[in-house]
Design a protein around this motif. Structure first.
Motif, PDB file in Angstrom:
ATOM      1  N   GLY A  25       0.809  -1.204   0.000  1.00  0.00           N
ATOM      2  CA  GLY A  25       0.000   0.000   0.000  1.00  0.00           C
ATOM      3  C   GLY A  25       0.847   1.261   0.000  1.00  0.00           C
ATOM      4  O   GLY A  25       2.054   1.209   0.250  1.00  0.00           O
ATOM      5  N   ASP A  90       1.362  -4.383 -13.469  1.00  0.00           N
ATOM      6  CA  ASP A  90       0.215  -3.835 -12.741  1.00  0.00           C
ATOM      7  C   ASP A  90       0.262  -2.315 -12.703  1.00  0.00           C
ATOM      8  O   ASP A  90      -0.766  -1.644 -12.841  1.00  0.00           O
ATOM      9  CB  ASP A  90       0.183  -4.382 -11.315  1.00  0.00           C
ATOM     10  CG  ASP A  90      -0.283  -5.826 -11.255  1.00  0.00           C
ATOM     11  OD1 ASP A  90      -1.219  -6.173 -11.994  1.00  0.00           O
ATOM     12  OD2 ASP A  90       0.289  -6.603 -10.481  1.00  0.00           O
ATOM     13  N   THR A 103      -9.482   1.648 -11.309  1.00  0.00           N
ATOM     14  CA  THR A 103      -8.092   1.420 -10.926  1.00  0.00           C
ATOM     15  C   THR A 103      -7.779  -0.065 -11.048  1.00  0.00           C
ATOM     16  O   THR A 103      -8.678  -0.900 -11.105  1.00  0.00           O
ATOM     17  CB  THR A 103      -7.802   1.864  -9.476  1.00  0.00           C
ATOM     18  OG1 THR A 103      -8.606   1.088  -8.574  1.00  0.00           O
ATOM     19  CG2 THR A 103      -8.080   3.345  -9.279  1.00  0.00           C
ATOM     20  N   ASN A 104      -6.506  -0.371 -11.091  1.00  0.00           N
ATOM     21  CA  ASN A 104      -6.030  -1.754 -11.092  1.00  0.00           C
ATOM     22  C   ASN A 104      -5.407  -2.008  -9.721  1.00  0.00           C
ATOM     23  O   ASN A 104      -4.328  -1.514  -9.429  1.00  0.00           O
ATOM     24  CB  ASN A 104      -5.001  -1.965 -12.211  1.00  0.00           C
ATOM     25  CG  ASN A 104      -4.446  -3.375 -12.211  1.00  0.00           C
ATOM     26  OD1 ASN A 104      -5.176  -4.341 -12.014  1.00  0.00           O
ATOM     27  ND2 ASN A 104      -3.139  -3.503 -12.414  1.00  0.00           N
ATOM     28  N   THR A 105      -6.099  -2.760  -8.877  1.00  0.00           N
ATOM     29  CA  THR A 105      -5.628  -2.979  -7.510  1.00  0.00           C
ATOM     30  C   THR A 105      -4.515  -4.016  -7.479  1.00  0.00           C
ATOM     31  O   THR A 105      -4.682  -5.138  -7.958  1.00  0.00           O
ATOM     32  CB  THR A 105      -6.772  -3.427  -6.595  1.00  0.00           C
ATOM     33  OG1 THR A 105      -7.791  -2.419  -6.604  1.00  0.00           O
ATOM     34  CG2 THR A 105      -6.284  -3.623  -5.169  1.00  0.00           C
ATOM     35  N   THR A 109      -2.644  -1.139  -3.447  1.00  0.00           N
ATOM     36  CA  THR A 109      -2.681   0.166  -4.114  1.00  0.00           C
ATOM     37  C   THR A 109      -3.577   0.106  -5.340  1.00  0.00           C
ATOM     38  O   THR A 109      -3.589  -0.905  -6.057  1.00  0.00           O
ATOM     39  CB  THR A 109      -1.257   0.579  -4.536  1.00  0.00           C
ATOM     40  OG1 THR A 109      -0.407   0.609  -3.382  1.00  0.00           O
ATOM     41  CG2 THR A 109      -1.248   1.940  -5.207  1.00  0.00           C
ATOM     42  N   GLY A 110      -4.327   1.181  -5.575  1.00  0.00           N
ATOM     43  CA  GLY A 110      -5.131   1.286  -6.783  1.00  0.00           C
ATOM     44  C   GLY A 110      -4.366   2.075  -7.829  1.00  0.00           C
ATOM     45  O   GLY A 110      -4.173   3.289  -7.686  1.00  0.00           O
ATOM     46  N   TRP A 111      -3.905   1.393  -8.867  1.00  0.00           N
ATOM     47  CA  TRP A 111      -3.099   2.022  -9.918  1.00  0.00           C
ATOM     48  C   TRP A 111      -3.980   2.421 -11.096  1.00  0.00           C
ATOM     49  O   TRP A 111      -4.940   1.717 -11.424  1.00  0.00           O
ATOM     50  CB  TRP A 111      -2.025   1.060 -10.414  1.00  0.00           C
ATOM     51  CG  TRP A 111      -1.065   0.638  -9.351  1.00  0.00           C
ATOM     52  CD1 TRP A 111      -1.170  -0.457  -8.539  1.00  0.00           C
ATOM     53  CD2 TRP A 111       0.143   1.305  -8.967  1.00  0.00           C
ATOM     54  NE1 TRP A 111      -0.100  -0.519  -7.667  1.00  0.00           N
ATOM     55  CE2 TRP A 111       0.727   0.557  -7.914  1.00  0.00           C
ATOM     56  CE3 TRP A 111       0.801   2.442  -9.419  1.00  0.00           C
ATOM     57  CZ2 TRP A 111       1.922   0.908  -7.300  1.00  0.00           C
ATOM     58  CZ3 TRP A 111       1.995   2.809  -8.810  1.00  0.00           C
ATOM     59  CH2 TRP A 111       2.540   2.051  -7.768  1.00  0.00           C
ATOM     60  N   PHE A 121      -1.567   6.692  -8.594  1.00  0.00           N
ATOM     61  CA  PHE A 121      -2.122   5.699  -7.681  1.00  0.00           C
ATOM     62  C   PHE A 121      -2.896   6.356  -6.543  1.00  0.00           C
ATOM     63  O   PHE A 121      -2.729   7.544  -6.243  1.00  0.00           O
ATOM     64  CB  PHE A 121      -1.019   4.796  -7.116  1.00  0.00           C
ATOM     65  CG  PHE A 121       0.061   5.495  -6.324  1.00  0.00           C
ATOM     66  CD1 PHE A 121      -0.147   5.886  -5.005  1.00  0.00           C
ATOM     67  CD2 PHE A 121       1.300   5.757  -6.893  1.00  0.00           C
ATOM     68  CE1 PHE A 121       0.840   6.519  -4.270  1.00  0.00           C
ATOM     69  CE2 PHE A 121       2.307   6.384  -6.161  1.00  0.00           C
ATOM     70  CZ  PHE A 121       2.080   6.774  -4.844  1.00  0.00           C
ATOM     71  N   ALA A 124      -5.712   1.455  -2.063  1.00  0.00           N
ATOM     72  CA  ALA A 124      -6.679   0.458  -2.545  1.00  0.00           C
ATOM     73  C   ALA A 124      -8.044   0.716  -1.909  1.00  0.00           C
ATOM     74  O   ALA A 124      -8.160   0.969  -0.708  1.00  0.00           O
ATOM     75  CB  ALA A 124      -6.191  -0.943  -2.196  1.00  0.00           C
ATOM     76  N   GLY A 125      -9.070   0.678  -2.745  1.00  0.00           N
ATOM     77  CA  GLY A 125     -10.431   0.918  -2.265  1.00  0.00           C
ATOM     78  C   GLY A 125     -10.890   2.353  -2.453  1.00  0.00           C
ATOM     79  O   GLY A 125     -12.091   2.627  -2.417  1.00  0.00           O
ATOM     80  N   THR A 127     -11.378   5.854  -4.695  1.00  0.00           N
ATOM     81  CA  THR A 127     -11.727   6.143  -6.090  1.00  0.00           C
ATOM     82  C   THR A 127     -11.110   7.460  -6.520  1.00  0.00           C
ATOM     83  O   THR A 127     -11.382   8.501  -5.907  1.00  0.00           O
ATOM     84  CB  THR A 127     -13.250   6.210  -6.274  1.00  0.00           C
ATOM     85  OG1 THR A 127     -13.833   4.963  -5.871  1.00  0.00           O
ATOM     86  CG2 THR A 127     -13.611   6.478  -7.731  1.00  0.00           C
TER      87      THR A 127
END
Length: 208
Positions: A25, A90, A103-105, A109-111, A121, A124-125, A127
């Motif tokens: 994260g 990723d 995003t691509n989790t 991390t949401g990338w 980024f 994660a979770g 928006t």
């Protein structure tokens, strides 16, 4: 002969430069020395004002490793204000050139990444508000325009950095895996010893 071959094969299969710094994260306020001392090599750096270009894949073409760690800091500082890392595939996964919230989790991390749009980024979770860069409030976020006429855009909640030379974007790379556990090395050594013992018995049987 057999034992030598097994040892050589094992060494060839092991990573040349194993990473020991493996955060999950987005992380805040991390010393640069923690990253470089943890097996990561700097492969890209520029001020936020520097135009990244229309493609993150092209901009990061010198980042040859299969893992990337993306970070932002005050220019020249020994502390990274925010960073996140994941597999290169990723990090550079195409999430679409639109304000789609997609995003691509990976690795906590949401990338997000799209040519002629933005790259960055969020935790994660969360928006992102990708218009083009993420304008939503919050820390643990970084965004760079993938455009040919501007740089920026944000590090944590510091936004509007398109023309700023006071902040930098950095990317580190690593091709190694995690450092092997002691138990793994013990199994390898034991296996090599067993192969050697078998070879010695075969030679003894042949001599008899």
């Amino acid at each position: 002969m057999i034992r030598t071959f097994v040892i050589a094969a094992a060494l060839a299969a092991s990573p040349a430069a194993a990473a020991t710094y493996l955060p999950v994260g987005p992380q805040l306020n991390v010393a640069v020395g923690t990253v470089t001392g943890g097996g990561w090599s700097l492969c890209y750096s520029a001020t936020m004002a520097t135009i990244f270009g229309s493609s993150a894949s092209v901009a990061l073409s010198d980042c040859a490793g299969d893992r990337l760690l993306v970070a932002g800091r005050e220019t020249g500082s020994g502390t990274l204000l925010v960073l996140a890392r994941a597999l290169k595939t990723d990090v550079l996964f195409n999430t679409g050139a639109a304000n789609n919230g997609t995003t691509n989790t990976a690795n906590g991390t949401g990338w997000y990444n799209a040519d002629n749009w933005s790259f960055g980024f969020v935790p994660a979770g969360d928006t992102p508000n990708k218009n083009e860069c993420d304008t939503a409030s919050g820390i643990g976020r970084l965004c760079i325009h993938t455009l040919t006429f501007t740089g920026g855009y944000r590090i944590n909640d510091i936004q509007g950095l398109n023309s700023s030379a006071a902040y930098e974007k950095l990317v580190f790379t690593n091709s190694g895996s995690v450092v092997p556990e002691p138990a793994s090395w013990a199994m390898l050594i034991a296996g090599c010893g067993l192969v050697g013992a078998v070879a010695r018995r075969r030679r003894a049987a042949t001599a008899a």
